[in-house]
Design an enzyme around this catalytic site. Sequence first.
Site, PDB file in Angstrom:
ATOM      1  N   ARG A  44       0.817  -1.219   0.000  1.00  0.00           N
ATOM      2  CA  ARG A  44       0.000   0.000   0.000  1.00  0.00           C
ATOM      3  C   ARG A  44       0.850   1.268   0.000  1.00  0.00           C
ATOM      4  O   ARG A  44       0.418   2.305  -0.500  1.00  0.00           O
ATOM      5  CB  ARG A  44      -0.927   0.001   1.206  1.00  0.00           C
ATOM      6  CG  ARG A  44      -2.026  -1.025   1.048  1.00  0.00           C
ATOM      7  CD  ARG A  44      -2.967  -0.921   2.197  1.00  0.00           C
ATOM      8  NE  ARG A  44      -4.088  -1.830   2.042  1.00  0.00           N
ATOM      9  CZ  ARG A  44      -5.159  -1.804   2.817  1.00  0.00           C
ATOM     10  NH1 ARG A  44      -5.244  -0.904   3.769  1.00  0.00           N
ATOM     11  NH2 ARG A  44      -6.135  -2.640   2.630  1.00  0.00           N
ATOM     12  N   ASP A 151     -15.670  10.032   8.121  1.00  0.00           N
ATOM     13  CA  ASP A 151     -14.635   9.005   7.952  1.00  0.00           C
ATOM     14  C   ASP A 151     -13.290   9.659   8.277  1.00  0.00           C
ATOM     15  O   ASP A 151     -13.167  10.892   8.306  1.00  0.00           O
ATOM     16  CB  ASP A 151     -14.632   8.475   6.507  1.00  0.00           C
ATOM     17  CG  ASP A 151     -13.954   7.110   6.387  1.00  0.00           C
ATOM     18  OD1 ASP A 151     -14.663   6.086   6.309  1.00  0.00           O
ATOM     19  OD2 ASP A 151     -12.695   7.058   6.374  1.00  0.00           O
TER      20      ASP A 151
END
Length: 281
Positions: A44, A151
């Site tokens: 990632r 979020d």
Amino acid sequence: MAGTAQAAQDEGLNIVTFHRLAAFIYEYSGIKMPPSKITMLEGRLRRRLRATGLSNFEEYCDHLFDKDGEGELVNFIDAVTTNKTDFFREPRHFDVMQGPVLSDLADRGHREIRAWSSACSTGAEPYTMAMILEEAVARRDIDSYAILATDLSSDVLQQAHRAVYDAQFLDPVPQDLASKYLMQPLARHRTEMRVSPKLRRRVSFARLNLMDESYPVGDAMHMIFCRNVLIYFDKQTQRKVLSRLCECLLPGGFLFIGHSESIVGLDLPVRQVANTVFVKD
Ligand SMILES: C[S@@+](CC[C@H](N)C(=O)[O-])C[C@H]1O[C@@H](n2cnc3c(N)ncnc32)[C@H](O)[C@@H]1O
């Protein structure tokens, strides 16, 4: 040859740097990052390494923790969070919401509903909630509603705000709701569709870290969705997050968690009313 192998090794994420990053991720976001995740984290962060032009993960780590690297934090968090979501994910929840939950609230005189999607990812969850609530308004079961969607990741919040999705991603939306609440693409060859302004107007987005000591969300909520994020936290973090969420719920308000999540042993002021759905006492 030896030089190439050495270069490749230098580029890898070593265990010491992994531990530095994992400790930071845990402290900042609550997300557990055991050593078994080293390959995932390396994968990632590789894009971030390229984007920053730094030559290895140690340099990247130093940059991230340096004062000048503060801007990288947002990208780092976007990279480490898992954002998988779907429209009508765990559909039983939406049956419970439009049935017993809304009728119980209406029976107690709550006709202006405030709902919160507290780990909203790219928006499928809050827009699914909006479809259910908009239908309830049309049936006159409730008068109005407002949805707060939050979020930790800025990237998903931007996507959620845009509300444009690939047609395939929208497949789980039942046809009757799709025809009312999704806009057809303007150009024939486009497969993307946008959520209608009628729903978008009802959903407001903000960045909120569930690790924060308090949640400044305004008036107490009639329902809170906190689904498929608790799995990334340890028990102690789950207890803190859920206790704070319960403080943001009205007495008689409802908490929804993911089907693979549990509140057993967390000592919360709620009782179960359906599978993974709870009411605050
Ligand atoms: C797997 S998605 C779940 C999305 C949606 N709730 C669902 O069930 O489809 C988990 C989301 O939690 C967010 N997240 C992770 N840690 C968080 C934190 N500390 N505060 C707020 N959101 C967080 C991630 O950015 C991600 O978008």
